[in-house]
Design an enzyme around this catalytic site. Structure first.
Site, PDB file in Angstrom:
ATOM      1  N   CYS A 195      -6.458 -27.480  13.580  1.00  0.00           N
ATOM      2  CA  CYS A 195      -7.655 -28.213  13.964  1.00  0.00           C
ATOM      3  C   CYS A 195      -7.468 -29.722  13.886  1.00  0.00           C
ATOM      4  O   CYS A 195      -8.176 -30.482  14.560  1.00  0.00           O
ATOM      5  CB  CYS A 195      -8.842 -27.771  13.106  1.00  0.00           C
ATOM      6  SG  CYS A 195      -9.392 -26.085  13.483  1.00  0.00           S
ATOM      7  N   CYS A 201      -7.628 -27.555   8.799  1.00  0.00           N
ATOM      8  CA  CYS A 201      -6.278 -26.988   8.879  1.00  0.00           C
ATOM      9  C   CYS A 201      -5.393 -27.788   9.829  1.00  0.00           C
ATOM     10  O   CYS A 201      -5.868 -28.596  10.637  1.00  0.00           O
ATOM     11  CB  CYS A 201      -6.334 -25.516   9.292  1.00  0.00           C
ATOM     12  SG  CYS A 201      -6.570 -25.214  11.053  1.00  0.00           S
ATOM     13  N   CYS A 260     -13.207 -27.645  10.169  1.00  0.00           N
ATOM     14  CA  CYS A 260     -11.983 -27.106   9.562  1.00  0.00           C
ATOM     15  C   CYS A 260     -10.926 -28.198   9.441  1.00  0.00           C
ATOM     16  O   CYS A 260     -10.708 -28.983  10.373  1.00  0.00           O
ATOM     17  CB  CYS A 260     -11.448 -25.950  10.416  1.00  0.00           C
ATOM     18  SG  CYS A 260      -9.914 -25.219   9.794  1.00  0.00           S
ATOM     19  N   ASP A 288       0.849  -1.181   0.000  1.00  0.00           N
ATOM     20  CA  ASP A 288       0.000   0.000   0.000  1.00  0.00           C
ATOM     21  C   ASP A 288       0.891   1.239   0.000  1.00  0.00           C
ATOM     22  O   ASP A 288       2.100   1.152   0.210  1.00  0.00           O
ATOM     23  CB  ASP A 288      -0.982  -0.008   1.167  1.00  0.00           C
ATOM     24  CG  ASP A 288      -0.303   0.045   2.522  1.00  0.00           C
ATOM     25  OD1 ASP A 288       0.911   0.290   2.580  1.00  0.00           O
ATOM     26  OD2 ASP A 288      -0.994  -0.141   3.528  1.00  0.00           O
ATOM     27  N   SER A 289       0.307   2.389  -0.235  1.00  0.00           N
ATOM     28  CA  SER A 289       1.115   3.594  -0.461  1.00  0.00           C
ATOM     29  C   SER A 289       1.565   4.280   0.817  1.00  0.00           C
ATOM     30  O   SER A 289       2.399   5.179   0.786  1.00  0.00           O
ATOM     31  CB  SER A 289       0.306   4.605  -1.282  1.00  0.00           C
ATOM     32  OG  SER A 289      -0.781   5.103  -0.508  1.00  0.00           O
ATOM     33  N   GLY A 290       1.003   3.862   1.951  1.00  0.00           N
ATOM     34  CA  GLY A 290       1.278   4.555   3.201  1.00  0.00           C
ATOM     35  C   GLY A 290       0.283   5.646   3.504  1.00  0.00           C
ATOM     36  O   GLY A 290       0.313   6.240   4.583  1.00  0.00           O
ATOM     37  N   GLY A 291      -0.622   5.920   2.563  1.00  0.00           N
ATOM     38  CA  GLY A 291      -1.584   7.001   2.757  1.00  0.00           C
ATOM     39  C   GLY A 291      -2.451   6.812   3.981  1.00  0.00           C
ATOM     40  O   GLY A 291      -2.619   7.734   4.787  1.00  0.00           O
ATOM     41  N   PHE A 292      -3.000   5.609   4.159  1.00  0.00           N
ATOM     42  CA  PHE A 292      -3.887   5.380   5.291  1.00  0.00           C
ATOM     43  C   PHE A 292      -3.156   5.566   6.612  1.00  0.00           C
ATOM     44  O   PHE A 292      -3.675   6.179   7.549  1.00  0.00           O
ATOM     45  CB  PHE A 292      -4.498   3.973   5.230  1.00  0.00           C
ATOM     46  CG  PHE A 292      -5.387   3.652   6.398  1.00  0.00           C
ATOM     47  CD1 PHE A 292      -6.695   4.119   6.440  1.00  0.00           C
ATOM     48  CD2 PHE A 292      -4.918   2.900   7.459  1.00  0.00           C
ATOM     49  CE1 PHE A 292      -7.518   3.840   7.524  1.00  0.00           C
ATOM     50  CE2 PHE A 292      -5.735   2.622   8.550  1.00  0.00           C
ATOM     51  CZ  PHE A 292      -7.033   3.093   8.576  1.00  0.00           C
ATOM     52  N   GLY A 339     -11.146   4.075   1.918  1.00  0.00           N
ATOM     53  CA  GLY A 339     -12.010   4.911   2.733  1.00  0.00           C
ATOM     54  C   GLY A 339     -13.240   4.214   3.274  1.00  0.00           C
ATOM     55  O   GLY A 339     -14.183   4.880   3.706  1.00  0.00           O
ATOM     56  N   GLN A 341     -11.886   7.128  -3.843  1.00  0.00           N
ATOM     57  CA  GLN A 341     -12.323   7.708  -2.575  1.00  0.00           C
ATOM     58  C   GLN A 341     -13.708   8.348  -2.773  1.00  0.00           C
ATOM     59  O   GLN A 341     -14.405   8.012  -3.712  1.00  0.00           O
ATOM     60  CB  GLN A 341     -11.284   8.712  -2.068  1.00  0.00           C
ATOM     61  CG  GLN A 341      -9.987   8.075  -1.576  1.00  0.00           C
ATOM     62  CD  GLN A 341     -10.151   7.283  -0.283  1.00  0.00           C
ATOM     63  OE1 GLN A 341     -11.192   7.312   0.370  1.00  0.00           O
ATOM     64  NE2 GLN A 341      -9.103   6.559   0.094  1.00  0.00           N
ATOM     65  N   HIS A 384      -4.688 -20.698  12.062  1.00  0.00           N
ATOM     66  CA  HIS A 384      -6.079 -21.106  11.856  1.00  0.00           C
ATOM     67  C   HIS A 384      -6.904 -19.988  11.224  1.00  0.00           C
ATOM     68  O   HIS A 384      -7.657 -20.225  10.269  1.00  0.00           O
ATOM     69  CB  HIS A 384      -6.721 -21.527  13.179  1.00  0.00           C
ATOM     70  CG  HIS A 384      -8.211 -21.680  13.065  1.00  0.00           C
ATOM     71  ND1 HIS A 384      -8.811 -22.799  12.543  1.00  0.00           N
ATOM     72  CD2 HIS A 384      -9.214 -20.798  13.347  1.00  0.00           C
ATOM     73  CE1 HIS A 384     -10.130 -22.618  12.517  1.00  0.00           C
ATOM     74  NE2 HIS A 384     -10.401 -21.420  12.999  1.00  0.00           N
ATOM     75  N   ASP A 393      -7.864  -7.227   2.005  1.00  0.00           N
ATOM     76  CA  ASP A 393      -6.791  -7.377   2.985  1.00  0.00           C
ATOM     77  C   ASP A 393      -7.255  -6.789   4.303  1.00  0.00           C
ATOM     78  O   ASP A 393      -8.119  -5.917   4.330  1.00  0.00           O
ATOM     79  CB  ASP A 393      -5.519  -6.653   2.542  1.00  0.00           C
ATOM     80  CG  ASP A 393      -5.565  -5.172   2.905  1.00  0.00           C
ATOM     81  OD1 ASP A 393      -4.937  -4.784   3.911  1.00  0.00           O
ATOM     82  OD2 ASP A 393      -6.242  -4.402   2.195  1.00  0.00           O
ATOM     83  N   ASP A 444      -2.959   8.330  -1.763  1.00  0.00           N
ATOM     84  CA  ASP A 444      -4.277   8.956  -1.720  1.00  0.00           C
ATOM     85  C   ASP A 444      -4.510   9.602  -0.365  1.00  0.00           C
ATOM     86  O   ASP A 444      -3.760   9.377   0.577  1.00  0.00           O
ATOM     87  CB  ASP A 444      -5.364   7.911  -1.986  1.00  0.00           C
ATOM     88  CG  ASP A 444      -5.418   6.850  -0.891  1.00  0.00           C
ATOM     89  OD1 ASP A 444      -4.337   6.462  -0.387  1.00  0.00           O
ATOM     90  OD2 ASP A 444      -6.514   6.396  -0.536  1.00  0.00           O
TER      91      ASP A 444
END
Length: 369
Positions: A310, A307, A305, A93-97, A217, A190, A336, A267, A147
């Site tokens: 489990c 996995c 599950c 990600d761009s670091g904006g958030f 956003g 946005q 898990h 994500d 952004d």
């Protein structure tokens, strides 16, 4: 283009889509949940374990890697893939958030954002050009435009000015972007919770012809129904032949609803963060495994599950580890939770391929507590 989207199937029941995203470091099927490796590692997980659970792509964070170890060091190591020993796709990600979440430590200008490091208070500056330069050095397959993520709630005029700045910054990111044959730069839509602004932002970015688009956003404090409504009128504005990515969303029900509304990629730090605190996903809903009721519960976390966790460990044992702050307990709950989401997305994809995602959705809610 470095990254392309291949549409495989559109579900007749819901209109949701199954596809394949092709990158310089491999292809992965969508819809897909991307584990977050903020500092070039998914907390408590090895790259080998991530491959084992089927993570076709992981996310790292530009802001945090800029602060430490520094993008110059990562570049000298041969890029993020070599630095962290991950030979599949990576998104940064761009670091904006992160910068905009430092509300008391930053100042927004047209040139970029002045802010102070959350680590030591050092004064720093991040611009569209700098964010792009850092991501070019990190070498991820998919990189994001810088952004402005407006707060929630925010008034109409503020959000309007913000999205127009985001578009101007997106153009500057495109101009600054190098390595176009190896890295795809995605734009970020946005516009807050305002329908006309979301549609306008989407149209402006589509005109710039990015190889993929994110919706930012959202999941910033609004009710889930508001997020779903925004997706319903935003995703139709995005090209059908390019990837669509909903940023920062990771609750199982949000993923199902997002896919139904046309999203391909998600994500969130949620599954790994709550895992370290002893909360796990199950087919029947969340389970707080540190609670006393599980002290003598010798069942797996989720009997449905398959996995590694489990198949081999009980709720009682994992509760004991979590209560004692044992690292292994956090590793088991993290494994898990990530397996659960990635496997759930595989089931969603299969339901799309078989034109029964609407039925899947009904069953998904029917069995939850």
């Amino acid at each position: 283009m470095a990254v392309t989207y291949e549409l495989v199937k559109t579900c007749k029941q819901t209109g949701a889509r199954a596809g394949i995203i092709h990158t310089p470091n491999g292809s992965f099927e969508t819809p897909m949940f991307m584990p977050v490796g903020t500092l070039a590692t998914v907390k408590a997980m090895s790259p080998e374990e991530l491959k084992e659970i089927g993570a076709g792509i992981i996310l790292s964070n530009t802001y945090h890697l800029f602060l430490r170890p520094g993008h110059d060091i990562v570049k000298e190591a041969g890029g993020l893939h070599k630095f962290m020993n991950w030979d599949q796709a990576i998104l940064t990600d761009s670091g904006g958030f992160q910068v905009f979440s430092l509300s008391n430590l930053r100042k927004i200008k047209e040139e970029g954002v002045e802010f102070r490091s959350h680590l030591n208070g050092e004064k720093l500056f991040l611009s569209p050009e700098k964010a792009t330069e850092i991501q070019n050095a990190l070498g991820a397959d998919i990189i994001m435009a810088f952004d402005e993520c407006p707060p929630y709630p925010a008034d109409y005029e503020y959000v309007k000015d913000s999205l127009e700045r985001t578009t101007r910054w997106a153009k500057r990111c495109l101009d600054a972007h190098r390595n176009t044959d190896k890295q795809a730069l995605f734009g970020i839509v946005q516009g807050g919770m305002y329908k006309d602004l979301r549609i306008e932002s989407a149209k402006q970015l589509v005109d710039l012809d990015f190889p993929g688009y994110a919706i930012g956003g959202l999941s910033v404090g609004e009710e889930a129904d508001i997020m779903y409504e925004v997706l319903e009128y935003t995703t139709p504005e995005l090209p059908k032949d390019k990837a669509r990515y909903l940023m920062g969303v990771g609750a199982p029900e949000n993923l199902v609803e997002g896919v139904i509304r046309g999203i391909d990629m998600f994500d969130c730090v949620l599954p790994t963060r709550i895992a370290r605190n002893g909360t796990v996903f199950t087919s029947k809903g969340k389970l707080v495994i540190r609670n006393a009721q599980y002290a003598r519960d010798f069942q797996p976390i989720d009997s449905d599950c398959a996995c590694y966790v489990c198949r081999n460990y009980t709720r009682a044992y994992i509760r004991h580890l979590i209560k004692c702050n044992e690292i292994f307990g956090m590793r088991l709950t993290t494994y898990h939770n990530l397996y659960y989401l990635i496997n759930m997305m595989k089931q969603v994809r299969q339901a799309i391929l078989e034109d029964r995602l609407g039925d899947f959705q009904k069953h998904f809610y029917a069995i939850r507590q």
